[in-house]
Design a protein around this motif. Structure first.
Motif, PDB file in Angstrom:
ATOM      1  N   ILE A   1       5.944  -9.955 -10.892  1.00  0.00           N
ATOM      2  CA  ILE A   1       7.045  -9.004 -11.105  1.00  0.00           C
ATOM      3  C   ILE A   1       7.575  -8.494  -9.769  1.00  0.00           C
ATOM      4  CG2 ILE A   1       7.642  -6.739 -12.055  1.00  0.00           C
ATOM      5  CD1 ILE A   1       5.514  -7.373 -14.284  1.00  0.00           C
ATOM      6  N   THR A   2       6.683  -8.140  -8.868  1.00  0.00           N
ATOM      7  CA  THR A   2       7.098  -7.609  -7.563  1.00  0.00           C
ATOM      8  C   THR A   2       7.892  -8.643  -6.774  1.00  0.00           C
ATOM      9  OG1 THR A   2       5.197  -6.126  -7.497  1.00  0.00           O
ATOM     10  CG2 THR A   2       6.262  -6.628  -5.395  1.00  0.00           C
ATOM     11  N   ILE A   3       7.379  -9.857  -6.681  1.00  0.00           N
ATOM     12  CA  ILE A   3       8.078 -10.909  -5.940  1.00  0.00           C
ATOM     13  C   ILE A   3       9.425 -11.209  -6.587  1.00  0.00           C
ATOM     14  CG2 ILE A   3       8.005 -13.364  -5.320  1.00  0.00           C
ATOM     15  CD1 ILE A   3       4.940 -12.989  -4.950  1.00  0.00           C
ATOM     16  N   SER A   4       9.452 -11.276  -7.905  1.00  0.00           N
ATOM     17  CA  SER A   4      10.710 -11.541  -8.611  1.00  0.00           C
ATOM     18  C   SER A   4      11.739 -10.453  -8.357  1.00  0.00           C
ATOM     19  CB  SER A   4      10.469 -11.677 -10.112  1.00  0.00           C
ATOM     20  OG  SER A   4       9.626 -12.769 -10.383  1.00  0.00           O
ATOM     21  N   LEU A   5      11.296  -9.199  -8.341  1.00  0.00           N
ATOM     22  CA  LEU A   5      12.228  -8.094  -8.096  1.00  0.00           C
ATOM     23  C   LEU A   5      12.711  -8.063  -6.650  1.00  0.00           C
ATOM     24  CD1 LEU A   5      10.631  -5.250 -10.235  1.00  0.00           C
ATOM     25  CD2 LEU A   5      12.760  -6.482 -10.679  1.00  0.00           C
ATOM     26  N   VAL A   6      11.868  -8.445  -5.718  1.00  0.00           N
ATOM     27  CA  VAL A   6      12.298  -8.516  -4.316  1.00  0.00           C
ATOM     28  C   VAL A   6      13.349  -9.613  -4.166  1.00  0.00           C
ATOM     29  CG1 VAL A   6      11.549  -9.129  -1.977  1.00  0.00           C
ATOM     30  CG2 VAL A   6      10.210  -7.508  -3.337  1.00  0.00           C
ATOM     31  N   ILE A   7      13.115 -10.751  -4.793  1.00  0.00           N
ATOM     32  CA  ILE A   7      14.109 -11.834  -4.768  1.00  0.00           C
ATOM     33  C   ILE A   7      15.406 -11.370  -5.420  1.00  0.00           C
ATOM     34  CG2 ILE A   7      14.657 -14.128  -5.706  1.00  0.00           C
ATOM     35  CD1 ILE A   7      11.633 -14.774  -5.352  1.00  0.00           C
ATOM     36  N   PHE A   8      15.290 -10.704  -6.554  1.00  0.00           N
ATOM     37  CA  PHE A   8      16.459 -10.170  -7.259  1.00  0.00           C
ATOM     38  C   PHE A   8      17.245  -9.210  -6.368  1.00  0.00           C
ATOM     39  CE2 PHE A   8      18.311  -6.888 -10.043  1.00  0.00           C
ATOM     40  CZ  PHE A   8      19.145  -7.678 -10.811  1.00  0.00           C
ATOM     41  N   ALA A   9      16.530  -8.327  -5.668  1.00  0.00           N
ATOM     42  CA  ALA A   9      17.190  -7.358  -4.789  1.00  0.00           C
ATOM     43  C   ALA A   9      17.909  -8.064  -3.643  1.00  0.00           C
ATOM     44  CB  ALA A   9      16.160  -6.372  -4.245  1.00  0.00           C
TER      45      ALA A   9
END
Length: 137
Positions: free
Chosen positions: A122-130
């Motif tokens: 979730i954290t990595i996905s949200l960083v990529i999303f950001a």
């Protein structure tokens, strides 16, 4: 459609359903640290779903802190189970001890490790999303 946000949402759903399965079907009693991890995971399943549905480009601002805190907490919980020295700092004083292994697949896969993996995804996905949304601005 943003695939990284979708991946984060799916990871949160799987983690939430998995924790409910372990407690409600398998009758594993959650320890104190497990409850804290649930406090951070369950809202993510809802927030990320709403953010995905409404194409919220700022979802990372309020979902990322939950996932990072949950990731740190589950990482500590895993280390507490695997490093005997840390058990002297165990915070579970009543009920199920936090160092108890309900599952120990292949000698290292425990419930806190599965939670850590979900929070990390979730954290990595949200960083990529950001980063994707920052580049689009």
């Amino acid at each position: 459609m943003n695939k990284s946000l979708l991946l984060a949402w799916i990871a949160a759903i799987i983690a939430t359903l998995g924790s409910l399965y372990l407690s409600e079907v398998m009758h594993f009693i959650p320890c104190t640290l497990c409850w804290y991890q649930r406090i951070f995971m369950y809202p993510l399943a809802i927030l990320l779903g709403i953010g995905f549905y409404y194409h919220d480009k700022k979802i990372h601002r309020y979902a990322l802190p939950l996932s990072v805190i949950g990731m740190l907490m589950s990482g500590y919980h895993f280390l507490l189970q695997k490093i005997p020295y840390l058990q002297q700092f165990e915070m579970c004083t009543s009920g199920v001890p936090c160092a108890k292994d309900y599952l120990n697949l292949l000698g290292f896969i425990t419930i806190p490790l599965m939670a850590f993996t979900a929070f990390t995804i979730i954290t990595i996905s949200l960083v990529i999303f950001a980063r994707i949304n920052k580049n689009e601005e």
